[in-house]
Write a protein that holds these residues in place. Structure first.
Motif, short mmCIF file in Angstrom:
data_model
loop_
_atom_site.label_atom_id
_atom_site.label_comp_id
_atom_site.label_asym_id
_atom_site.label_seq_id
_atom_site.Cartn_x
_atom_site.Cartn_y
_atom_site.Cartn_z
N GLN A 62 0.82 -1.21 0.00
CA GLN A 62 0.00 0.00 0.00
C GLN A 62 0.85 1.26 0.00
OE1 GLN A 62 -3.25 0.20 2.66
NE2 GLN A 62 -4.15 -1.67 1.90
N ASN A 63 2.17 1.10 0.02
CA ASN A 63 3.11 2.22 0.03
C ASN A 63 2.80 3.18 1.17
OD1 ASN A 63 5.32 3.70 -0.86
ND2 ASN A 63 4.07 4.95 -2.23
N ARG A 64 2.66 2.63 2.37
CA ARG A 64 2.35 3.42 3.56
C ARG A 64 3.27 3.02 4.70
NH1 ARG A 64 -4.12 4.22 4.09
NH2 ARG A 64 -4.33 5.29 2.12
N GLY A 65 3.57 3.99 5.52
CA GLY A 65 4.40 3.74 6.68
C GLY A 65 3.61 3.96 7.96
N TYR A 66 3.96 3.25 8.99
CA TYR A 66 3.31 3.35 10.28
C TYR A 66 4.39 3.42 11.35
CZ TYR A 66 -0.52 1.64 7.47
OH TYR A 66 -1.45 1.49 6.49
N ILE A 67 4.20 4.27 12.34
CA ILE A 67 5.17 4.46 13.41
C ILE A 67 4.52 4.13 14.75
CG2 ILE A 67 6.64 6.12 14.62
CD1 ILE A 67 7.61 5.67 11.84
N THR A 68 5.21 3.33 15.54
CA THR A 68 4.82 3.07 16.93
C THR A 68 5.90 3.69 17.80
OG1 THR A 68 3.83 0.97 16.27
CG2 THR A 68 4.25 1.29 18.61
N LEU A 69 5.49 4.45 18.80
CA LEU A 69 6.45 5.09 19.69
C LEU A 69 6.48 4.37 21.02
CD1 LEU A 69 5.56 8.83 19.00
CD2 LEU A 69 7.39 7.47 17.99
N GLY A 70 7.68 4.11 21.50
CA GLY A 70 7.85 3.47 22.79
C GLY A 70 8.80 4.31 23.64
N ASN A 71 8.84 4.02 24.93
CA ASN A 71 9.73 4.80 25.78
C ASN A 71 10.55 3.93 26.71
OD1 ASN A 71 7.83 4.00 27.61
ND2 ASN A 71 7.12 6.04 28.12
N SER A 72 10.60 2.64 26.45
CA SER A 72 11.35 1.75 27.32
C SER A 72 12.67 1.40 26.65
CB SER A 72 10.52 0.50 27.60
OG SER A 72 11.23 -0.38 28.42
N LYS A 73 12.75 0.24 26.08
CA LYS A 73 13.96 -0.20 25.39
C LYS A 73 13.58 -0.83 24.06
CE LYS A 73 16.99 -1.10 29.29
NZ LYS A 73 17.68 0.13 29.24
N ASP A 74 14.55 -0.85 23.14
CA ASP A 74 14.36 -1.48 21.84
C ASP A 74 14.54 -2.97 22.02
OD1 ASP A 74 14.28 -2.22 19.20
OD2 ASP A 74 16.30 -1.55 18.76
N THR A 75 13.44 -3.68 22.28
CA THR A 75 13.48 -5.11 22.53
C THR A 75 12.70 -5.85 21.45
OG1 THR A 75 11.48 -5.04 23.88
CG2 THR A 75 13.58 -4.73 25.03
N SER A 76 12.89 -7.15 21.39
CA SER A 76 12.12 -7.94 20.43
C SER A 76 10.64 -7.90 20.80
CB SER A 76 12.63 -9.37 20.40
OG SER A 76 12.45 -10.00 21.64
N GLU A 77 10.34 -7.81 22.09
CA GLU A 77 8.94 -7.70 22.52
C GLU A 77 8.31 -6.43 21.97
OE1 GLU A 77 6.38 -7.77 26.69
OE2 GLU A 77 8.57 -7.82 26.75
N PHE A 78 9.05 -5.32 22.01
CA PHE A 78 8.55 -4.05 21.47
C PHE A 78 8.36 -4.14 19.95
CE2 PHE A 78 9.81 0.39 20.00
CZ PHE A 78 8.53 0.90 20.09
N ALA A 79 9.30 -4.78 19.25
CA ALA A 79 9.18 -4.94 17.80
C ALA A 79 7.93 -5.75 17.45
CB ALA A 79 10.43 -5.62 17.25
N CYS A 80 7.70 -6.85 18.17
CA CYS A 80 6.53 -7.68 17.90
C CYS A 80 5.24 -6.98 18.32
CB CYS A 80 6.66 -9.02 18.60
SG CYS A 80 7.96 -10.05 17.87
N GLU A 81 5.29 -6.22 19.39
CA GLU A 81 4.11 -5.45 19.82
C GLU A 81 3.75 -4.40 18.77
OE1 GLU A 81 0.90 -4.72 22.11
OE2 GLU A 81 2.37 -6.28 22.51
N SER A 82 4.76 -3.80 18.14
CA SER A 82 4.51 -2.83 17.07
C SER A 82 3.83 -3.49 15.88
CB SER A 82 5.83 -2.19 16.62
OG SER A 82 6.42 -1.49 17.66
N LEU A 83 4.30 -4.68 15.53
CA LEU A 83 3.69 -5.42 14.42
C LEU A 83 2.26 -5.82 14.76
CD1 LEU A 83 4.23 -6.45 11.59
CD2 LEU A 83 5.13 -8.54 12.58
N LYS A 84 2.04 -6.22 16.01
CA LYS A 84 0.68 -6.59 16.44
C LYS A 84 -0.26 -5.38 16.41
CE LYS A 84 -0.90 -7.39 20.76
NZ LYS A 84 -0.91 -8.00 22.09
N THR A 85 0.23 -4.24 16.85
CA THR A 85 -0.57 -3.01 16.81
C THR A 85 -0.93 -2.65 15.38
OG1 THR A 85 0.48 -2.20 18.83
CG2 THR A 85 -0.61 -0.56 17.45
N TRP A 86 0.05 -2.75 14.48
CA TRP A 86 -0.23 -2.48 13.07
C TRP A 86 -1.29 -3.45 12.54
CZ3 TRP A 86 0.31 -5.87 8.99
CH2 TRP A 86 0.02 -5.32 7.74
#
Length: 132
Positions: A62-86
Protein backbone atom coordinates in the motif's frame (compact mmCIF):
# COMPACT_ATOMS: atom_id res chain seq x y z
CA UNK A 1 -10.37 -28.41 -13.61
CA UNK A 2 -10.11 -27.05 -10.10
CA UNK A 3 -8.71 -23.57 -9.46
CA UNK A 4 -6.34 -23.18 -6.56
CA UNK A 5 -6.41 -19.85 -4.80
CA UNK A 6 -2.97 -18.44 -4.04
CA UNK A 7 -2.43 -17.61 -0.38
CA UNK A 8 -2.54 -13.94 0.44
CA UNK A 9 0.84 -12.84 1.72
CA UNK A 10 1.52 -9.28 2.68
CA UNK A 11 5.04 -7.95 2.88
CA UNK A 12 6.23 -5.50 5.52
CA UNK A 13 9.56 -4.01 6.42
CA UNK A 14 10.08 -2.99 9.99
CA UNK A 15 12.91 -1.45 11.93
CA UNK A 16 13.66 0.73 14.92
CA UNK A 17 15.03 4.18 14.19
CA UNK A 18 17.20 6.59 16.13
CA UNK A 19 16.21 7.17 19.73
CA UNK A 20 15.30 10.78 20.46
CA UNK A 21 15.74 12.66 23.71
CA UNK A 22 12.55 14.37 24.91
CA UNK A 23 12.55 17.84 26.37
CA UNK A 24 13.16 21.48 25.62
CA UNK A 25 15.98 20.71 23.18
CA UNK A 26 16.97 22.24 19.86
CA UNK A 27 15.71 20.50 16.74
CA UNK A 28 16.36 21.69 13.20
CA UNK A 29 13.33 22.85 11.29
CA UNK A 30 10.82 25.66 11.29
CA UNK A 31 8.30 26.57 13.94
CA UNK A 32 5.86 29.44 13.56
CA UNK A 33 4.98 31.06 16.87
CA UNK A 34 4.04 34.50 18.13
CA UNK A 35 6.56 34.31 20.97
CA UNK A 36 10.19 33.16 20.93
CA UNK A 37 10.91 29.64 22.15
CA UNK A 38 14.04 29.15 24.25
CA UNK A 39 15.72 25.77 24.02
CA UNK A 40 18.99 24.15 25.04
CA UNK A 41 21.46 24.14 22.18
CA UNK A 42 22.63 20.54 22.77
CA UNK A 43 20.55 17.42 23.33
CA UNK A 44 22.49 15.87 26.18
CA UNK A 45 20.69 13.00 27.91
CA UNK A 46 21.05 14.82 31.22
CA UNK A 47 19.01 17.78 29.89
CA UNK A 48 16.15 15.61 28.64
CA UNK A 49 13.05 14.17 30.25
CA UNK A 50 13.44 10.67 28.87
CA UNK A 51 13.62 9.24 25.40
CA UNK A 52 11.28 8.01 22.71
CA UNK A 53 11.96 5.04 20.45
CA UNK A 54 10.23 5.10 17.05
CA UNK A 55 9.55 1.70 15.47
CA UNK A 56 8.57 1.91 11.82
CA UNK A 57 6.58 -0.51 9.70
CA UNK A 58 6.43 -0.02 5.95
CA UNK A 59 3.57 -1.68 4.08
CA UNK A 60 5.11 -2.13 0.63
CA UNK A 61 1.84 -3.15 -1.04
CA UNK A 62 0.00 0.00 0.00
CA UNK A 63 3.11 2.22 0.03
CA UNK A 64 2.35 3.42 3.56
CA UNK A 65 4.40 3.74 6.68
CA UNK A 66 3.31 3.35 10.28
CA UNK A 67 5.17 4.46 13.41
CA UNK A 68 4.82 3.07 16.93
CA UNK A 69 6.45 5.09 19.69
CA UNK A 70 7.85 3.47 22.79
CA UNK A 71 9.73 4.80 25.78
CA UNK A 72 11.35 1.75 27.32
CA UNK A 73 13.96 -0.20 25.39
CA UNK A 74 14.36 -1.48 21.84
CA UNK A 75 13.48 -5.11 22.53
CA UNK A 76 12.12 -7.94 20.43
CA UNK A 77 8.94 -7.70 22.52
CA UNK A 78 8.55 -4.05 21.47
CA UNK A 79 9.18 -4.94 17.80
CA UNK A 80 6.53 -7.68 17.90
CA UNK A 81 4.11 -5.45 19.82
CA UNK A 82 4.51 -2.83 17.07
CA UNK A 83 3.69 -5.42 14.42
CA UNK A 84 0.68 -6.59 16.44
CA UNK A 85 -0.57 -3.01 16.81
CA UNK A 86 -0.23 -2.48 13.07
CA UNK A 87 -2.08 -5.74 12.33
CA UNK A 88 -4.96 -5.01 14.72
CA UNK A 89 -5.39 -1.37 13.64
CA UNK A 90 -4.66 -1.51 9.90
CA UNK A 91 -3.57 -4.88 8.52
CA UNK A 92 -6.69 -6.88 9.36
CA UNK A 93 -8.91 -4.41 7.54
CA UNK A 94 -6.56 -3.88 4.59
CA UNK A 95 -5.86 -7.60 4.07
CA UNK A 96 -8.90 -9.59 5.22
CA UNK A 97 -7.85 -12.69 3.22
CA UNK A 98 -4.21 -12.73 4.31
CA UNK A 99 -2.98 -15.96 5.79
CA UNK A 100 0.64 -14.95 6.38
CA UNK A 101 2.87 -11.93 6.86
CA UNK A 102 6.34 -11.65 5.38
CA UNK A 103 8.31 -9.40 7.73
CA UNK A 104 11.59 -8.12 6.33
CA UNK A 105 14.01 -7.01 9.03
CA UNK A 106 17.53 -5.67 8.91
CA UNK A 107 18.60 -8.36 11.38
CA UNK A 108 20.23 -6.05 13.89
CA UNK A 109 19.39 -5.11 17.43
CA UNK A 110 16.05 -6.35 18.71
CA UNK A 111 15.10 -8.26 15.57
CA UNK A 112 18.29 -10.26 15.11
CA UNK A 113 17.48 -13.66 13.60
CA UNK A 114 20.20 -15.29 15.71
CA UNK A 115 18.52 -14.31 18.98
CA UNK A 116 16.11 -16.95 20.22
CA UNK A 117 14.12 -14.29 22.12
CA UNK A 118 13.03 -12.62 18.86
CA UNK A 119 11.99 -16.00 17.45
CA UNK A 120 10.02 -16.79 20.59
CA UNK A 121 8.30 -13.40 20.53
CA UNK A 122 7.41 -13.85 16.85
CA UNK A 123 5.91 -17.25 17.63
CA UNK A 124 3.84 -15.77 20.46
CA UNK A 125 2.65 -13.05 18.05
CA UNK A 126 1.54 -15.45 15.32
CA UNK A 127 -0.18 -17.67 17.87
CA UNK A 128 -2.08 -14.65 19.17
CA UNK A 129 -3.15 -13.14 15.84
CA UNK A 130 -3.72 -16.51 14.14
CA UNK A 131 -1.69 -15.87 11.00
CA UNK A 132 1.67 -17.24 9.82
Amino acid sequence: MQSIEKPAILSNRFDTKKKEVLGNLYRPGTLYTKEPVTTFDHDFWSLGHGKVIPHGIYDSQQNRGYITLGNSKDTSEFACESLKTWWNNYGKAAYPNANSILAKCDGGGSNNANHYIFKEDLQKLVNEIGIE
